[in-house]
Scaffold this motif. Sequence first.
Motif, short mmCIF file in Angstrom:
data_model
loop_
_atom_site.label_atom_id
_atom_site.label_comp_id
_atom_site.label_asym_id
_atom_site.label_seq_id
_atom_site.Cartn_x
_atom_site.Cartn_y
_atom_site.Cartn_z
N GLU A 106 13.86 -9.42 -5.20
CA GLU A 106 13.18 -8.65 -4.17
C GLU A 106 11.73 -9.08 -3.93
N ASP A 107 11.07 -9.59 -4.96
CA ASP A 107 9.64 -9.93 -4.81
C ASP A 107 9.23 -10.80 -5.99
N SER A 108 9.63 -12.07 -5.97
CA SER A 108 9.46 -12.94 -7.13
C SER A 108 8.00 -13.21 -7.49
N ARG A 109 7.09 -13.00 -6.54
CA ARG A 109 5.67 -13.21 -6.81
C ARG A 109 4.96 -11.87 -7.08
N PHE A 110 5.72 -10.87 -7.45
CA PHE A 110 5.21 -9.51 -7.63
C PHE A 110 3.97 -9.45 -8.53
N TYR A 111 3.98 -10.21 -9.61
CA TYR A 111 2.87 -10.16 -10.56
C TYR A 111 1.72 -11.10 -10.18
N GLN A 112 1.89 -11.90 -9.13
CA GLN A 112 0.85 -12.83 -8.72
C GLN A 112 0.03 -12.33 -7.52
N ALA A 115 -1.07 -5.99 -2.96
CA ALA A 115 -0.17 -5.12 -2.22
C ALA A 115 0.60 -5.88 -1.16
N VAL A 116 0.01 -6.99 -0.69
CA VAL A 116 0.65 -7.78 0.35
C VAL A 116 0.72 -9.23 -0.13
N ASP A 117 1.76 -9.94 0.24
CA ASP A 117 1.98 -11.32 -0.19
C ASP A 117 1.81 -12.24 1.01
N LEU A 118 0.65 -12.88 1.12
CA LEU A 118 0.38 -13.74 2.27
C LEU A 118 1.36 -14.90 2.34
N ALA A 138 9.28 -9.79 4.48
CA ALA A 138 8.20 -10.17 3.57
C ALA A 138 7.60 -8.97 2.86
N SER A 139 8.30 -7.87 2.79
CA SER A 139 7.77 -6.68 2.13
C SER A 139 7.72 -6.90 0.63
N THR A 140 6.60 -6.53 0.03
CA THR A 140 6.49 -6.57 -1.42
C THR A 140 7.18 -5.34 -2.01
N LEU A 141 7.36 -5.36 -3.32
CA LEU A 141 7.95 -4.19 -3.99
C LEU A 141 7.10 -2.95 -3.75
N THR A 142 5.78 -3.14 -3.72
CA THR A 142 4.89 -2.01 -3.49
C THR A 142 5.08 -1.43 -2.11
N GLN A 144 7.82 -1.65 -0.35
CA GLN A 144 9.14 -1.01 -0.36
C GLN A 144 9.08 0.36 -1.04
N LEU A 145 8.25 0.46 -2.08
CA LEU A 145 8.10 1.74 -2.76
C LEU A 145 7.51 2.78 -1.82
N VAL A 146 6.50 2.39 -1.04
CA VAL A 146 5.90 3.31 -0.07
C VAL A 146 6.94 3.76 0.95
N LYS A 147 7.73 2.83 1.44
CA LYS A 147 8.78 3.16 2.40
C LYS A 147 9.77 4.16 1.79
N ASN A 148 10.13 3.94 0.53
CA ASN A 148 11.04 4.87 -0.15
C ASN A 148 10.42 6.24 -0.34
N TYR A 149 9.10 6.28 -0.53
CA TYR A 149 8.40 7.56 -0.60
C TYR A 149 8.60 8.34 0.71
N PHE A 150 8.43 7.63 1.83
CA PHE A 150 8.60 8.27 3.14
C PHE A 150 10.03 8.80 3.30
N VAL A 151 11.00 8.00 2.88
CA VAL A 151 12.41 8.40 2.99
C VAL A 151 12.70 9.60 2.11
N GLU A 152 12.18 9.59 0.88
CA GLU A 152 12.40 10.70 -0.05
C GLU A 152 11.79 11.98 0.51
N GLU A 153 10.61 11.86 1.10
CA GLU A 153 9.94 13.02 1.68
C GLU A 153 10.73 13.57 2.86
N ALA A 154 11.43 12.69 3.58
CA ALA A 154 12.23 13.11 4.74
C ALA A 154 13.45 13.91 4.33
#
Length: 424
Positions: A106-112, A115-118, A138-142, A144-154
Amino acid sequence: MPKKLSGGGLSPTQQAAKFLGVSVLAGAVMAGIALPAAGALGLAAKGSVQGFDEIPDNLKSPALSQRTTILDSQGGPIATVYSRDRTVVDLKNISPYMQKAIVAIEDSRFYQHGAVDLKGILRALNQNAQNGGVAQGASTLTQQLVKNYFVEEAGDDPTKVAQATQQTLGRKIRELKYAIQLEEKLGKKKILENYLNITFFGEQAYGVEAAAQRYFSKPAKDLNLQQSALLAGIVQSPSRYDPVNDEAEAIKRRNTVLQRMAEVHDISPQEAEEAKNAKLGLKVSQPKNGCITAVKGASFFCRYVENVFLTDPVFGKTKEDRAKLWNQGGLTIRTTLDPQSQKSVQDSIKSHVNKSDSVATAATLVEPGTGKIVGMGQSRPYGYGKNETEYNYSVDRDMGGSNFGFPTGSTFKPFVAAAALEQG
């Protein structure tokens, strides 16, 4: 950087992300968004800076909907209820293989990156341009987490869910700003933990713990390499890669994850090949939700507990508040039901009255002096089919009974007689 894009007190990371959110996000591809017309891009970019600044600063992480478990007096499970089957676990209770697999695919450069991966954006832009459409996001895991927050809140509101997932520039800019906040506030490990607990894995399983139990009947901490790769692969499209319904497609996707893990040096090529040749090894657990799935004979007691919960203001000011807590609260409810007493009730009923008889019977055992219900059962099973019923014959209508309840009948005569004799 133009003066109007200056940080105004922002950190260098925030300044860079803000510039990216305005210039790249408005004029290119971000997490799979492609706007077709140049004129539309220019119009979208106008006012983007102001819009970025006006987004509220604080993202409130929603309380994740979890399963509620009802236990008997000995701590044994009676039933589970939920709107979303989820059990939140710490990162230490999630297999290292699972952690590596989800990051790799999902985001192989997550640790490098932040919040955004240029690099990811430029790669996606190039790939999408070559394909003439949206082939890569090109969404990072972070993000995607925000998007899931919005969905959970819905929640289960389809209109709100659509708004939370709509592919618009405004939502992506908002998502980006909150992703910056999460990176600075939580750090990588907590973001990964939250992501693995919130994301949907198909088959009614939310979060990796529920997914591990659903597909392999084991906790997330015990997932092996190939099992982890399978679950990580499901996330992109839970319906398409559902191993229960399409084993071939699931294996192909699992092997893609394994290959990616080898490419980023999480595992060796030999480990990848061995795992690719392994069978899926599913051990599927069927979802069990609600009192209808309670342990044998305890469904009516479970419904009684539910009715007590939904009518008692101690669990919420309004009925809606109590219902939300019941379905989403992740509670552990300990009850007075005694397994041995419950079995004796059911055995006694079964030996005297059949479920198909024209008459029905019910029995409830109450502990003298305390009023604790230790057993509750009846001859007709809980259900909606022939010779089944949803009515609890032991209680009044407001607690799930039929009409206004039933008279005690001859069973109660000895108590009346005893009281009369005591009083002369």
